[in-house]
Design a protein around this motif. Structure first.
Motif, mmCIF file in Angstrom:
data_model
loop_
_atom_site.group_PDB
_atom_site.id
_atom_site.type_symbol
_atom_site.label_atom_id
_atom_site.label_comp_id
_atom_site.label_asym_id
_atom_site.label_seq_id
_atom_site.Cartn_x
_atom_site.Cartn_y
_atom_site.Cartn_z
ATOM 1 N N SER A 84 -8.710 71.868 -3.066
ATOM 2 C CA SER A 84 -7.678 71.102 -3.760
ATOM 3 C C SER A 84 -7.926 69.596 -3.777
ATOM 4 O O SER A 84 -7.799 68.961 -4.832
ATOM 5 C CB SER A 84 -6.306 71.396 -3.152
ATOM 6 N N ARG A 116 -10.665 68.857 -6.248
ATOM 7 C CA ARG A 116 -10.222 69.197 -7.599
ATOM 8 C C ARG A 116 -9.355 68.078 -8.170
ATOM 9 O O ARG A 116 -9.468 67.722 -9.348
ATOM 10 C CB ARG A 116 -9.440 70.516 -7.574
ATOM 11 N N ILE A 117 -8.495 67.521 -7.337
ATOM 12 C CA ILE A 117 -7.642 66.406 -7.781
ATOM 13 C C ILE A 117 -8.486 65.189 -8.127
ATOM 14 O O ILE A 117 -8.244 64.499 -9.126
ATOM 15 C CB ILE A 117 -6.609 66.063 -6.685
ATOM 16 N N THR A 148 -10.111 65.898 -11.555
ATOM 17 C CA THR A 148 -9.189 65.786 -12.682
ATOM 18 C C THR A 148 -8.780 64.341 -12.926
ATOM 19 O O THR A 148 -8.642 63.905 -14.080
ATOM 20 C CB THR A 148 -7.938 66.660 -12.459
ATOM 21 N N ASN A 149 -8.627 63.558 -11.841
ATOM 22 C CA ASN A 149 -8.300 62.142 -12.016
ATOM 23 C C ASN A 149 -9.439 61.386 -12.692
ATOM 24 O O ASN A 149 -9.207 60.473 -13.494
ATOM 25 C CB ASN A 149 -7.975 61.502 -10.668
ATOM 26 N N ALA A 184 -2.581 68.870 -14.361
ATOM 27 C CA ALA A 184 -2.953 67.485 -14.051
ATOM 28 C C ALA A 184 -2.791 66.564 -15.257
ATOM 29 O O ALA A 184 -3.029 65.360 -15.160
ATOM 30 C CB ALA A 184 -4.391 67.430 -13.545
#
Length: 324
Positions: A64, A67-68, A71-72, A112
């Motif tokens: 996680s 992944r964040i 995506t950011n 996201a």
């Protein structure tokens, strides 16, 4: 395109690959399939990022926190995520089902704030039609792309050999006024998808070649994320020999190590552990990259090291510049 319409158009190819996965309905809330919206997203997005199957699978397994961060990274660049129809087929595999991890990653991208597009390869015609009014000219771009991309042994050649009319239209240039040439060609090529071949990268190369002819697109708007060196080589070769004098032809190719390096240099909150986890996702053993160090006078095609050693090189001043 509505979900029920998409599903009614599903067909199983002779080689047991499905154009529409059996559980495609699970993706409907967060994957765009409407061509009008797709065109708007394509032209409005600052970056249009096409994912290859290998990298999408790899990134779907990211923890996680990483992944964040990923995506950011995409959000900061105003990116839209495009998954072509043939890549979707490869993600679903011969079981015709998208793994839960893949579906979850699609939802994570959408949650996201990133738009995820299912892009039928024939949609390139609809995008071109926004800039060119002549059907003959639109079809000529497909002909040039296919002739540039095709090789003697490929899904493209299998499709052309199995359909004399299609061969006459695409290779010989007959019937350039046909309005459904794109649909016939791409559907035929997808129908030749067989076990362990890679039509997804072939058809993506055709799409990129066609889209690179669009006037007014800035350099770098089109990007590809792939960890398949042969796919990257094919796309790079196609664009180099295409002879297209257009800034849009300057397509950015990202591998996971190259993405990780960019994220490290541009993301203040990327820790050492984040970097190692990004590099380690979906692999075991060493990572092989193309790049150079301050001691090299040319790009080295095979620099192999563990994820931790590569992370150390990335974080060192002047440690390594990853090309792919």
């Amino acid at each position: 395109m509505a979900a029920n319409k998409v599903e009614t158009e599903a067909r199983i190819t002779a080689t047991s690959y499905a154009e529409i996965p059996e559980n495609f309905r699970e993706t409907v809330p967060f994957v765009c399939t409407d061509i009008k919206e797709i065109k708007a997203l394509f032209f409005r997005g600052e970056r249009v990022i096409f994912y290859d199957a290998c990298s999408f699978q790899r990134h779907s397994g990211l923890p996680s926190p990483e992944r964040i961060i990923l995506t950011n990274f995409f959000k900061k660049r105003g990116a839209v995520i495009f998954i072509t129809r043939c890549i979707l087929m490869e993600l679903a595999g011969e079981r015709h089902i998208l793994p839960k991890q893949i579906v979850d990653f699609m939802q994570a991208l959408s949650d996201a704030g990133l738009r995820v597009v299912l892009f039928n390869e024939e949609h390139v015609r609809d995008i071109l039609a926004e800039c060119f009014s002549s059907q003959e000219r639109i079809n000529e771009y497909l002909l040039w792309a296919v002739r540039t991309v095709k090789t003697p042994v490929s899904s493209i050649m299998d499709a052309l050999k199995s359909d004399k009319k299609l061969h006459a239209a695409v290779i010989e240039g007959k019937n350039l006024k046909s309005s459904d040439l794109y649909q016939k060609f791409f559907a035929g090529a997808r129908g030749c998808k067989a076990h362990d071949d890679n039509p997804g990268e072939e058809l993506l190369s055709v799409c990129l070649h066609v889209l690179a002819n669009l006037p007014g697109l800035p350099a770098g708007k089109l990007s590809v994320v792939t960890d398949d060196k042969s796919a990257a080589g094919r796309i790079d070769s196609v664009m180099r020999k295409s002879g297209i004098q257009n800034p849009a032809a300057r397509i950015i190719l990202y591998s996971t190590p190259k993405l990780a390096q960019h994220m490290y240099h541009e993301h203040d909150n990327l820790t050492w552990d984040n970097l190692v986890n990004l590099l380690s996702a979906g692999i075991s053993g060493n990572i092989t990259v193309m790049g150079f160090t301050p001691f090299d006078i040319a790009v080295q095609e095979k620099i192999s090291m563990s994820p931790r050693d590569l992370a150390r090189k990335i974080t060192e001043p002047n440690g390594i510049s990853i090309v792919f």
